[in-house]
Design a protein around this motif. Structure first.
Motif, PDB file in Angstrom:
ATOM      1  N   MET A 126      20.848  29.892  -3.408  1.00  0.00           N
ATOM      2  CA  MET A 126      21.932  30.731  -3.873  1.00  0.00           C
ATOM      3  C   MET A 126      22.732  29.920  -4.882  1.00  0.00           C
ATOM      4  N   ALA A 127      22.880  30.424  -6.055  1.00  0.00           N
ATOM      5  CA  ALA A 127      23.613  29.697  -7.082  1.00  0.00           C
ATOM      6  C   ALA A 127      24.795  30.526  -7.556  1.00  0.00           C
ATOM      7  N   ASP A 128      25.982  30.067  -7.203  1.00  0.00           N
ATOM      8  CA  ASP A 128      27.206  30.667  -7.722  1.00  0.00           C
ATOM      9  C   ASP A 128      27.672  29.788  -8.864  1.00  0.00           C
ATOM     10  N   ILE A 129      27.666  30.309 -10.074  1.00  0.00           N
ATOM     11  CA  ILE A 129      28.029  29.519 -11.239  1.00  0.00           C
ATOM     12  C   ILE A 129      29.503  29.708 -11.536  1.00  0.00           C
ATOM     13  N   ILE A 130      30.193  28.590 -11.713  1.00  0.00           N
ATOM     14  CA  ILE A 130      31.613  28.602 -12.024  1.00  0.00           C
ATOM     15  C   ILE A 130      31.759  28.837 -13.521  1.00  0.00           C
ATOM     16  N   LYS A 131      32.657  29.701 -13.893  1.00  0.00           N
ATOM     17  CA  LYS A 131      32.760  30.136 -15.282  1.00  0.00           C
ATOM     18  C   LYS A 131      33.522  29.179 -16.196  1.00  0.00           C
ATOM     19  N   ASN A 132      34.534  28.496 -15.708  1.00  0.00           N
ATOM     20  CA  ASN A 132      35.398  27.681 -16.559  1.00  0.00           C
ATOM     21  C   ASN A 132      35.206  26.203 -16.253  1.00  0.00           C
ATOM     22  N   THR A 133      34.407  25.492 -17.061  1.00  0.00           N
ATOM     23  CA  THR A 133      34.155  24.076 -16.796  1.00  0.00           C
ATOM     24  C   THR A 133      34.757  23.165 -17.847  1.00  0.00           C
ATOM     25  N   VAL A 152      34.093  21.800  -9.451  1.00  0.00           N
ATOM     26  CA  VAL A 152      32.814  22.352  -8.998  1.00  0.00           C
ATOM     27  C   VAL A 152      32.286  23.302 -10.067  1.00  0.00           C
ATOM     28  N   THR A 153      31.033  23.096 -10.467  1.00  0.00           N
ATOM     29  CA  THR A 153      30.447  23.947 -11.500  1.00  0.00           C
ATOM     30  C   THR A 153      29.415  24.926 -10.954  1.00  0.00           C
ATOM     31  N   GLU A 154      28.831  24.608  -9.780  1.00  0.00           N
ATOM     32  CA  GLU A 154      27.802  25.489  -9.229  1.00  0.00           C
ATOM     33  C   GLU A 154      27.570  25.145  -7.765  1.00  0.00           C
ATOM     34  N   VAL A 155      27.357  26.165  -6.938  1.00  0.00           N
ATOM     35  CA  VAL A 155      26.941  25.969  -5.548  1.00  0.00           C
ATOM     36  C   VAL A 155      25.448  26.250  -5.514  1.00  0.00           C
ATOM     37  N   VAL A 206      25.169  21.929  -0.864  1.00  0.00           N
ATOM     38  CA  VAL A 206      24.736  21.220  -2.066  1.00  0.00           C
ATOM     39  C   VAL A 206      25.379  21.908  -3.256  1.00  0.00           C
ATOM     40  N   LEU A 207      26.107  21.118  -4.055  1.00  0.00           N
ATOM     41  CA  LEU A 207      26.797  21.702  -5.196  1.00  0.00           C
ATOM     42  C   LEU A 207      26.782  20.751  -6.375  1.00  0.00           C
ATOM     43  N   LYS A 208      27.009  21.320  -7.527  1.00  0.00           N
ATOM     44  CA  LYS A 208      27.126  20.525  -8.751  1.00  0.00           C
ATOM     45  C   LYS A 208      28.596  20.432  -9.111  1.00  0.00           C
ATOM     46  N   THR A 209      28.999  19.231  -9.539  1.00  0.00           N
ATOM     47  CA  THR A 209      30.363  19.003  -9.995  1.00  0.00           C
ATOM     48  C   THR A 209      30.290  18.449 -11.408  1.00  0.00           C
TER      49      THR A 209
END
Length: 95
Positions: free
Chosen positions: A1-8, A28-31, A40-43
């Motif tokens: 499941m990838a939730d993408i953060i809009k404002n990075t 956080v940029t993506e879960v 697990v997430l991307k920062t």
């Protein structure tokens, strides 16, 4: 499941751990994935894995890139692409 953060743009990464029961994150940029034992997430500072028991995403703000996880936190690991190993939180901060 990838939730993408809009404002990075110009986003800082901060991690607040309280009593090993909750983690609040910014930058956080993506879960990538989550279940009750791992998130697990991307920062903006790289991939981060939060390990534990009974983990739950209690808050996610995709506009500001903030995330809160509750449960029993047992480990925090950053993964640097291009390196073969995961390093713990303090290895990432010091190293």
């Amino acid at each position: 499941m990838a939730d993408i953060i809009k404002n990075t743009k110009e986003m800082a990464h901060e991690l607040f751990l309280r009593d090993r029961k909750s983690v609040r994150l910014t930058g956080v940029t993506e879960v990538d994935s989550f279940d009750d034992t791992s998130v697990v997430l991307k920062t903006v500072c790289g991939e981060l894995t939060v390990d534990g028991v009974g983990l739950r995403i209690s808050s996610l703000d995709t506009t500001n890139g903030t995330l809160e996880i509750t449960g029993n936190v047992e480990g925090l690991s950053y993964y640097d692409r291009g390196k073969d190993t995961k390093r713990g939180l303090f290895g990432r901060v010091i190293g």
